[in-house]
Design an enzyme around this catalytic site. Sequence first.
Site, PDB file in Angstrom:
ATOM      1  N   CYS A  88       8.668  13.406 -82.219  1.00  0.00           N
ATOM      2  CA  CYS A  88       8.343  12.599 -81.045  1.00  0.00           C
ATOM      3  C   CYS A  88       8.304  11.113 -81.374  1.00  0.00           C
ATOM      4  O   CYS A  88       7.897  10.735 -82.472  1.00  0.00           O
ATOM      5  CB  CYS A  88       6.979  13.012 -80.512  1.00  0.00           C
ATOM      6  SG  CYS A  88       7.009  14.711 -79.976  1.00  0.00           S
TER       7      CYS A  88
ATOM      8  N   TYR B 143      13.958  26.276 -79.259  1.00  0.00           N
ATOM      9  CA  TYR B 143      12.783  25.872 -80.054  1.00  0.00           C
ATOM     10  C   TYR B 143      11.682  26.928 -79.921  1.00  0.00           C
ATOM     11  O   TYR B 143      11.120  27.114 -78.846  1.00  0.00           O
ATOM     12  CB  TYR B 143      12.315  24.517 -79.521  1.00  0.00           C
ATOM     13  CG  TYR B 143      11.070  23.904 -80.095  1.00  0.00           C
ATOM     14  CD1 TYR B 143      10.604  24.205 -81.380  1.00  0.00           C
ATOM     15  CD2 TYR B 143      10.373  22.951 -79.356  1.00  0.00           C
ATOM     16  CE1 TYR B 143       9.456  23.592 -81.879  1.00  0.00           C
ATOM     17  CE2 TYR B 143       9.236  22.330 -79.853  1.00  0.00           C
ATOM     18  CZ  TYR B 143       8.781  22.661 -81.113  1.00  0.00           C
ATOM     19  OH  TYR B 143       7.650  22.047 -81.601  1.00  0.00           O
ATOM     20  N   GLY B 144      11.390  27.556 -81.045  1.00  0.00           N
ATOM     21  CA  GLY B 144      10.354  28.588 -81.015  1.00  0.00           C
ATOM     22  C   GLY B 144       9.185  28.295 -81.921  1.00  0.00           C
ATOM     23  O   GLY B 144       8.144  28.946 -81.806  1.00  0.00           O
TER      24      GLY B 144
ATOM     25  N   HIS C  82       5.990  26.214 -83.727  1.00  0.00           N
ATOM     26  CA  HIS C  82       4.785  25.641 -83.122  1.00  0.00           C
ATOM     27  C   HIS C  82       4.295  26.477 -81.933  1.00  0.00           C
ATOM     28  O   HIS C  82       3.714  25.949 -80.989  1.00  0.00           O
ATOM     29  CB  HIS C  82       5.019  24.179 -82.697  1.00  0.00           C
ATOM     30  CG  HIS C  82       5.413  23.299 -83.861  1.00  0.00           C
ATOM     31  ND1 HIS C  82       6.525  22.512 -83.847  1.00  0.00           N
ATOM     32  CD2 HIS C  82       4.837  23.123 -85.065  1.00  0.00           C
ATOM     33  CE1 HIS C  82       6.630  21.868 -85.006  1.00  0.00           C
ATOM     34  NE2 HIS C  82       5.614  22.217 -85.765  1.00  0.00           N
TER      35      HIS C  82
ATOM     36  N   ASP D 192       2.050  22.246 -90.738  1.00  0.00           N
ATOM     37  CA  ASP D 192       3.477  21.937 -90.853  1.00  0.00           C
ATOM     38  C   ASP D 192       3.631  20.459 -91.220  1.00  0.00           C
ATOM     39  O   ASP D 192       4.115  20.126 -92.303  1.00  0.00           O
ATOM     40  CB  ASP D 192       4.166  22.270 -89.525  1.00  0.00           C
ATOM     41  CG  ASP D 192       5.584  21.756 -89.443  1.00  0.00           C
ATOM     42  OD1 ASP D 192       6.254  21.712 -90.486  1.00  0.00           O
ATOM     43  OD2 ASP D 192       6.032  21.396 -88.332  1.00  0.00           O
TER      44      ASP D 192
ATOM     45  N   CYS E 227       7.065   7.291 -97.017  1.00  0.00           N
ATOM     46  CA  CYS E 227       5.999   7.704 -96.107  1.00  0.00           C
ATOM     47  C   CYS E 227       4.723   7.956 -96.912  1.00  0.00           C
ATOM     48  O   CYS E 227       4.773   8.507 -98.009  1.00  0.00           O
ATOM     49  CB  CYS E 227       6.456   8.985 -95.406  1.00  0.00           C
ATOM     50  SG  CYS E 227       5.154   9.843 -94.537  1.00  0.00           S
TER      51      CYS E 227
ATOM     52  N   CYS F 104       4.330   3.301 -86.934  1.00  0.00           N
ATOM     53  CA  CYS F 104       4.323   3.779 -88.321  1.00  0.00           C
ATOM     54  C   CYS F 104       3.562   2.771 -89.178  1.00  0.00           C
ATOM     55  O   CYS F 104       3.745   1.563 -89.029  1.00  0.00           O
ATOM     56  CB  CYS F 104       5.748   3.923 -88.829  1.00  0.00           C
ATOM     57  SG  CYS F 104       5.853   4.290 -90.601  1.00  0.00           S
TER      58      CYS F 104
HETATM   59 FE1  SF4 Z   1       4.544   8.360 -92.739  1.00  0.00          FE
HETATM   60 FE2  SF4 Z   1       4.609   6.242 -91.129  1.00  0.00          FE
HETATM   61 FE3  SF4 Z   1       3.909   8.599 -90.143  1.00  0.00          FE
HETATM   62 FE4  SF4 Z   1       2.258   7.352 -91.844  1.00  0.00          FE
HETATM   63  S1  SF4 Z   1       2.849   6.658 -89.817  1.00  0.00           S
HETATM   64  S2  SF4 Z   1       2.857   9.523 -91.871  1.00  0.00           S
HETATM   65  S3  SF4 Z   1       3.728   6.318 -93.178  1.00  0.00           S
HETATM   66  S4  SF4 Z   1       5.896   8.062 -90.993  1.00  0.00           S
END
Ligand code: SF4
Length: 728
Positions: free
Chosen positions: A31, A170-171, A173, A270, A348, A367
């Site tokens: 999303c 989509y199955g 979740h 997940d 991430c 993010c």
């Molecule tokens: Fe990763 Fe950015 Fe989501 Fe944090 S906000 S989990 S850094 S993708």
Amino acid sequence: MARNPKHDCLFEPIKIGPKTMKNRFYQVPHCIGAGSEKPGTQAANRAMKAEGGWGACCTEYCSISPESDDTHRVSARIWDEGDVINLRYMNDELHKHGALGGIEMWYGGNHAPNLESRAVPRGPSSGASEFEYLTYAHEADKDDIKHLVQTYAEAAKRAEQAGFDIVYVYGAHSYLPLQFLSPFHNKRTDGYGGSFENRARFWIESLTAVKEAVGDNCAIATRFAIDTLYGPGGVETGDDGLKFVELVAKEGILDLWDVNVGDIAEWGEDAGPSRFYKSGHQRAWTDEVKKLCNIPVLGVSRETSADDMAAHILSGRLDIIGAARPSIADPFLPNKIDEGRVEDVRECIGCNVCISRWEIGGPPMVCTQNATANEEYRRGWHPEKFNKIDDEYSVLVVGAGPAGMEAARVLGERGYGVHLREAGKEIGGCVNDIKKYPGLSEWGRLITYRQLQLDKLKNVEVHTAVGEMTADDVLEYGADKVVIATGAKWSPNGTSSVTHDPIEGLDASLPYICTPDQVFEGKEVGQRVLILDADGYYTGVSMAEMMADAGKDVQLITSLGSVAPYTHFTLEAPNLHRMMYEKGIHEKTLHWAEKIEEGIATIYYLYRDGYVRDTGPKLGKMPRRVGTDTIKMEFDTLIAVTERVPQDKLFRELKVRKSEWEENDIQGVYAAGDCYAPGILADAIFSGHRIAREFEAKNPQLAQPWIRERQIWGHETFPKISDRETQG
Ligand code: SF4
């Protein structure tokens, strides 16, 4: 630089049904808050990833019927011609970069609240959703089931018209197909309930119908939770999970498996937060599917290491690397690996702040690592490209916390001569403390990425251990412009959102009271610890865990309705509650402190006052019965996680001395991040990034306007009122 040959396997094309993906990097459905109503945002976000090298990019879950409406959350929709037009634009943009477009066709069953459509969802059984309370499904009869299968097929045809290459049923979740498969949801006794074959029938029929509808031109995929992690009450890998994989293989109706675990009520199993799950945590489950399949299998698990990804492909554990969060944090991850620049990957951190925005509903995804996420269209930001300045300007950035690091990095990328000055010994600010909390070490990637990028920028100097700068220091420094990013500290007197005043007796200069900042500075903490938390995110609960791990007896008092309520949105809450129970951390919610004495906190229930309000105004008197009940709680050390206070003294002094700027050749002084107003890390980093992007504006302190996607009055709508069959 050239690509490391050991990563070559990641760039081999792979056939998925009638389509060929150019490499093994696949952005799975996730999303972003755009859906099909914000086509510019949708297309620009996914196309940025395609430009960054992802071989396929999918929509978020895409509703196939008004019966599957997730309002207040935002899904995509493929209900009509208008959605086809909007989503076709996304696919056109993806195809320009040679990427495939995927659509995750979604019908939520009893998990769809339908707050906008006011339709009633249908499902295998009538029953309240465990995810969305007050939401029930109508138990589908055989006519309904036939119609639902047809609904998938018709949506698939619209998806084909919209230019999608990969069409999902989509199955995962625990949405409709899995609701039929899982005995947890399916209580039927007819041909669609009971035995495994009966429970699997709906999913098989839907896949078959979709394959017949578009299978010559589109690859058919399914997202499948091979294990709902309920034990024998749900779908288990060793039973229905693998049986379903075998059955689908026998039917020959699928081109791609997208495999994960868990359900929707606890989908942090997940999309695991790094606090609990490290990269690759689902490999043991995907391994089981891979053993049975002769079609491509992709799996997710927040993979950010090129070496790990290549190892998965070479060992045959996966055919395709699926990624949601790694693609959000770094849309250019594949290209960086391809160019031999793995050190430039913006990894991430697993904070799940991106997910929190979907869970809250409505606002666009953000993010923490990548401030440009979802700003590609509305602000025109590119994560790897920056408008260069023509003239040489020098900028002083004071404070190398999240906002200061990011402002310096972006200003440096734009060509400014930057001095980033940090009072302490290292850059990173509050993140240097946060990464020490149990499970949060990966949050340190916020620093390591920026440290490396700052080191590479020849026009940026980083000065550490310089002590706190005064207003005189700044005025005399010789910079053309100044960014103050001096952060925030925890309140030393207990001020919080509860009363907006200090708590009597709470004074962090006393030996038995600490703020979190003081704990990290090494202030002594006794055996019995009482934590006061009005913040509601990670600090209070993380401090509690850190203290419990140190062998302390810990109690947490919070003014909020549950411990750390924001962690519900980041999917950390269920396991945080389990952790607290297991580690013996006691909690008291909806309570606060009115007085602190050495060793004793006087605590009260927030709703102790009378529930009947007075019938009219009485000056100088509370308009209800005033409660006076309190309880006494003993402690050796009280840790006050009450409210953060901006460290804005320097900024305010410089503003007061504005008349001296010109004589010191200073054109502007701005504040970024927590020293302007405390926020979450994502907000601090965004603040530093935005100011640096908009640095030439008349007043970069205030955001420039962005594109708002909305219906403009007088333009055509899809559908129109006249499209309705009846006007009654
Ligand atoms: Fe990763 Fe950015 Fe989501 Fe944090 S906000 S989990 S850094 S993708």
